[in-house]
Structure formats: structure tokens, C-alpha cells
Design an enzyme around this catalytic site. Sequence first.
Site, short mmCIF file in Angstrom:
data_model
loop_
_atom_site.label_atom_id
_atom_site.label_comp_id
_atom_site.label_asym_id
_atom_site.label_seq_id
_atom_site.Cartn_x
_atom_site.Cartn_y
_atom_site.Cartn_z
CG ASP A 186 -9.18 3.07 0.75
OD1 ASP A 186 -8.58 4.08 0.03
OD2 ASP A 186 -8.41 2.48 1.97
CG HIS B 41 -5.39 2.06 3.03
ND1 HIS B 41 -5.80 2.90 2.02
CD2 HIS B 41 -4.25 1.46 2.89
CE1 HIS B 41 -5.00 2.65 1.12
NE2 HIS B 41 -3.78 2.11 1.62
#
Length: 463
Positions: free
Chosen positions: A118, A19
Site C-alpha cells: 500500500d 484499501h
Amino acid sequence: MEKQDPAHVVIFPLPGVGHVNSMLKLAELLSHAGIKITFLNTEYYYDRVIRHSSDGFSRYMQIPGLQLKTVTDGLPKDHPRTPDKFTELIDSLNLAIPPLLKEMVTDSNSPVNYIIADGYMSHAIDVAREVGISIIYFCTVSACAFWSFHCIPNIIIAGELPIKGTEDMDRLITNVTGMEGFLRCRDLPSFCRVNNPMDLQLLLFARETRLSVRAGGLILNTFEDLEGPIFIGPLNAHLKVRIPEKTHSSSGLWKVDRSCIAWLDKQPKQSVIYVSFGSVAVMSRDQLIVFYYGLVNSKNGFLWVIRPDLISGKDGESQIPEEVVEATKERGYIAGWVPQEEVLAHKAVGGFLIHCGWNSTLESIMAGMPMICWPSFADQQINSRFVDEVWKLGLDIKDLFDRNIVEKAVNDLMVKRKEEFMESADQMANLAKKSVNEGGSLYCNLDRLVKDIKMMSLRPQNC
Ligand code: UDP
């Protein structure tokens, strides 16, 4: 005329290598386009990177206009933060982050015009709405995985989930539109392999993916010829096209071992299979030994990333049979963490035994590298199905596991069917490069995003 402040974007990834790295790439591209970036890491993740990795975030600290900040994840210090506690992490972030984010984006000394969060951080949408700024989601998994997560409620309603213990795992799932003909139970994300439709992880992924429609947009890190009509990625390729003068190493949690490159330099062209299971996946010592035998018996060269925490449990590497240790000295090389993109671009490498994490899959595709897929969790099961069945870029050996299968797959990929896989991997890499190069569709998509962010900075806030 009064000087206009540059547009200012807050970027917030989940704390994990895949991520953080992919969102750092986006941060670098945006700051290269003149946008000010505040990049948030959780304190826990940031400290781990600084403590264990050789260069930490130092490269990013030197990028003008990009500042790194840390925030709490809200969990107690001694919480293990392991993948099986993922729901606790998300729930804690959803409680801890909104007030901090709100304070940050309303700071009049450095007003924020845009949030890029995210894909599992629905709390950030509420903050953006409350203060009246734009938010888009960044999806770190593949579009095919994202779409399957999105369809989970439909699959449950249709009675195709949960998967029961005695289930035929080859049963087709018919309620993911577009994948009716080839998506089997075994290809669904790992968290779907539960008996209980109220399972917390299953519900978390379904909920967070559905909530993403509340964001103003969605960035999918992929490309059209691979997954359809929406996208911006692969960000590693954008960086190489737009900022070619720099090396674009990723940050990681372990010290990078560069000696593997000197070893690769001595190996024949396309003779080595690169083996890595990413930054999170773990395996038992028995599984490790199956891979060792499969690799050694295949008689191909191999470079294998065995992270210090790859093997679950305490017995570790000390009990690896002497015969495979000896055979590895002959034609293998073991490293704790490597510069992966550089390895994939090396002329000695001819295949990738991969866990199908989305960043690694994209990096492999960009390098024109055929794959053997041994997925571990989350989106990796569905990515591996696409690699094999849809994109024809390699072999999916999920749920099949013994040393003969590994040996055969390595020989099929590296020797018997090498030409076939190399040709399709080459074609896909060329399509990806075309769309990222100037004038290509993804190049234009990224320009559009930059333009949109800059427009937002011209708009009065709180309206
Ligand atoms: N990676 C690396 N060196 C290694 C192994 C992995 O730099 O030895 C990087 C890899 O290039 C990728 C990331 O770690 O960018 C892993 O992300 P991915 O999404 O593939 O898997 P995850 O770690 O999230 O399971």
C-alpha cells in the site's frame, strides 16, 4: 527439465475496507494469471471482518494459489485505531512490519519475488531493497489526489499552505501543476486544513507520498480517459472482464443486507438515489437529520446505507423526528451495509449521493452513475472537485450544508439536469469499459504487470 516455482507476490494493504478490497481485487486478478499470492491483513482488521461480516473473506479463501496471512499492527489491543489516530497506526506499522516481512520474503520454502505494498508503507521498500527483490506501490487514492499529496511541500514553500482559520476557502492554489485553474483551498485534502505546517498528519502524507518514488513502480487504480497516462484500474471492471463467471462481492466489516435489492426491484427505473458515505466517515446526528429532510423533501426514492457506527456520539437514531421516519417508510429504504456494486448496477438507481472515497467513485463511474458529492476527509475533497468541475459527472456540495441544498441537489441530479449528467456519466463509463476490455490500454497494462512479476521469478534472488 526442472519445474519452475510460480512467481510469488506478497500483497500488503493498510487495514481499511477501501484499501483491503481494492488490493484483494488485484490479488484475485494476479492469482487468476497463475501467480502465487500471500495477502497480509493485520490481526485486528482480520478479526473485525470475521466477527462482523456475514461472509468475511471466505470467497478469497477458495481461490487457488491465494493465501491469507495475518500480522500484528504493533498497537496495543485496546488502541481505538480510529481515523484521527492514523499517524499512530502508520508509525506503528513502520516499526512492526519490517522484521516480519523480511522473515516472510526470505523463507526458503516459499521464496517471494515481488512485494506490492500500500502507498503509505515506506518501510516495505527498505525490506525489498535489503533482500534484493522488486517492490511496487499500490495507490488506493485517485491519481489527482496522489499528485496533490506529492505537491504538498511545494505548496508549503510557496506560502499557499497552511490554510488559516479566516481564510477565503475559494482562493486558488497555484502550485499543483495541471490544476492551477480550478483547485481551491477547499478542494485540498482534509488534512491540509490545519494552521500548523508541522502538523503530523500533513507531514505524514507529504513524506509517504514523496517516498513512493523509491519503489520500482506505482499502480494507480484509475483509467486514462479519466486521469491521464499511467494506469491499471478500475480493478472491479478488470475482474468482470477477465473472470466473468464469478460474482465479485467485496468483503466488509458489516453483514450485507440483501433485502434492499428486493426493494429496488419494486421501484421505477432510475427513480432512486443511492446514498452511502463509505466505511469510515462519520456524521453528527444533526447532519444526519439534514440529510433525512433533504432526501425526504426532494420526493425522490432513496436507498441509504446507515452503518451501525455512522453517527458519532451516543444519541444515534432513536431521536430521528417522527415525520421523517414516516416519510422514509413511504419512499426510502435504510440498510446497514449493501452489495454496493450490485446496487449501482440496478436499473432503479439513477444517482449516487457519495462521500467520494476512491473505490466508490470508481464503482459509480463504471456503473455510469451521476453523483452528488459530500466529501468527508483525505482525498475525498479533491475527488469531488474533479467529479464536478473536471469530469462533469455531478455536483460537489462540499462545505455547503442545509436541508434545502441537499433537496435541490437531489432534484437537479435526478430530475432537472438528469439527461445532461446521465449523458456524461454514460460516456465516461464507455471509455472506462473500452480500456479494460481485451486489447484496451488498461488490459495491456495489467498483462505487462503479470509478465514483469513472472520475469522476476526467473531471476536469481539477492542480486
Ligand atoms: N461498500 C459496500 N457496501 C456499502 C458501502 C460501501 O460494499 O454498503 C464498499 C464500496 O463498494 C467500496 C468500499 O466499501 O468498495 C468503500 O471504499 P471507498 O474507497 O469508497 O471509501 P472508504 O470506505 O475507504 O471511505
